[in-house]
Design a protein around this motif. Sequence first.
Motif, mmCIF file in Angstrom:
data_model
loop_
_atom_site.group_PDB
_atom_site.id
_atom_site.type_symbol
_atom_site.label_atom_id
_atom_site.label_comp_id
_atom_site.label_asym_id
_atom_site.label_seq_id
_atom_site.Cartn_x
_atom_site.Cartn_y
_atom_site.Cartn_z
ATOM 1 N N ARG A 1 43.038 44.485 42.311
ATOM 2 C CA ARG A 1 42.701 45.863 42.657
ATOM 3 C C ARG A 1 42.462 46.661 41.383
ATOM 4 N N LEU A 2 41.778 47.795 41.542
ATOM 5 C CA LEU A 2 41.476 48.662 40.415
ATOM 6 C C LEU A 2 41.732 50.101 40.830
ATOM 7 N N ASP A 3 42.881 50.609 40.448
ATOM 8 C CA ASP A 3 43.239 51.999 40.691
ATOM 9 C C ASP A 3 44.261 52.405 39.644
ATOM 10 N N VAL A 4 44.658 53.674 39.649
ATOM 11 C CA VAL A 4 45.555 54.150 38.597
ATOM 12 C C VAL A 4 46.901 53.426 38.640
ATOM 13 N N ASP A 5 47.324 53.005 39.829
ATOM 14 C CA ASP A 5 48.602 52.313 39.928
ATOM 15 C C ASP A 5 48.557 50.909 39.326
ATOM 16 N N VAL B 1 41.197 58.928 31.507
ATOM 17 C CA VAL B 1 40.151 59.811 30.986
ATOM 18 C C VAL B 1 38.925 59.861 31.885
ATOM 19 N N ALA B 2 38.755 58.901 32.794
ATOM 20 C CA ALA B 2 37.597 58.911 33.691
ATOM 21 C C ALA B 2 37.879 58.040 34.900
ATOM 22 N N VAL B 3 37.401 58.502 36.061
ATOM 23 C CA VAL B 3 37.556 57.755 37.309
ATOM 24 C C VAL B 3 36.206 57.726 38.012
ATOM 25 N N GLY B 4 35.799 56.563 38.485
ATOM 26 C CA GLY B 4 34.556 56.429 39.221
ATOM 27 C C GLY B 4 34.734 55.476 40.382
ATOM 28 N N THR B 5 33.642 55.176 41.072
ATOM 29 C CA THR B 5 33.690 54.227 42.175
ATOM 30 C C THR B 5 33.908 52.830 41.624
ATOM 31 N N ASN B 6 35.065 52.250 41.893
ATOM 32 C CA ASN B 6 35.443 50.935 41.382
ATOM 33 C C ASN B 6 35.346 50.877 39.866
ATOM 34 N N ALA B 7 35.714 51.963 39.210
ATOM 35 C CA ALA B 7 35.687 52.022 37.748
ATOM 36 C C ALA B 7 36.779 52.978 37.272
ATOM 37 N N LEU B 8 37.343 52.667 36.118
ATOM 38 C CA LEU B 8 38.467 53.450 35.618
ATOM 39 C C LEU B 8 38.538 53.308 34.100
ATOM 40 N N ALA B 9 38.838 54.401 33.401
ATOM 41 C CA ALA B 9 39.019 54.369 31.950
ATOM 42 C C ALA B 9 40.320 55.070 31.603
ATOM 43 N N ALA C 1 37.553 49.649 32.794
ATOM 44 C CA ALA C 1 37.397 48.581 33.783
ATOM 45 C C ALA C 1 36.309 48.979 34.775
ATOM 46 N N ARG C 2 35.373 48.067 34.967
ATOM 47 C CA ARG C 2 34.307 48.274 35.959
ATOM 48 C C ARG C 2 34.259 47.040 36.843
ATOM 49 N N GLY C 3 34.693 47.168 38.079
ATOM 50 C CA GLY C 3 34.741 46.009 38.943
ATOM 51 C C GLY C 3 35.661 44.959 38.348
ATOM 52 N N ALA C 4 35.115 43.768 38.082
ATOM 53 C CA ALA C 4 35.910 42.689 37.502
ATOM 54 C C ALA C 4 35.778 42.626 35.985
ATOM 55 N N SER C 5 35.027 43.556 35.389
ATOM 56 C CA SER C 5 34.783 43.527 33.949
ATOM 57 C C SER C 5 35.720 44.497 33.233
#
Length: 233
Positions: free
Chosen positions: A166-170, A75-83, A120-124
């Motif tokens: 890592r934090l990406d869609v995969d 639903v959302a993608v940002g710099t080192n962030a994903l929802a 997810a934002r960074g390690a959080s």
Amino acid sequence: MHFDLGLPPAVHAHTALILYTDPTGTEGLVMEHALREEHGHPVMAEGRNVSQGTIDAILRLNALQTLTFIPDGVVAVGTNALAWVSPPRERRLLFQGAMDAAVAELDGQVFPQPRLLFIARGASLFIYALTGDGRPGPDTPLSLAPYYNVFASNLVCNGSMQRPKRLDVDSIPEWEDAFFYSNFVKPADQRKRHAFPGTVRELWDAAKAAGQFRDEWLVPAGTTLKVALGGGQ
């Protein structure tokens, strides 16, 4: 300084970005250094704060060079962030060492889960629950995720969770597995995170008996998707 990479047009190095960190690598800053030639030798100027123009150029170049397939649940993608949304499914829950002895007896059993929203934002990692089945929009109200190890801010407690590197869609399956493969030991705050008229043990027993986690068992979080994506609770 001129570098001809054999690609039209030739590129020129005019700025260097240097990352300065403390010995642990956990804190630091990026400085921008102008490059020039003096008497045929490269010279790097003193550092200064990275300009917005340089940041915009990096983002623009990266956007031109990379395209990533976005699955339906994101639903959302940002710099080192994903929802993303995780649909209702059965999951094994780990309650080894749970302070409630009745809950500890459920360790390793499989239960239906509600529809979930992970941010997810960074390690959080933050987690919420969702009612209904439509794609959430900015004004979609969120519910509390009915789990131990989640703070009042909806931030997931580190506990025994091994966060992906890592934090990406995969990596979405890795983040979900990291959450569910951790031990749910005790509540992380005093807030009741479910509306079921019974104990936590009775909640999960009821979900198993019903073959689903019913929306009416969820507690409103008092916030929306837009607020949660913006870093609010």
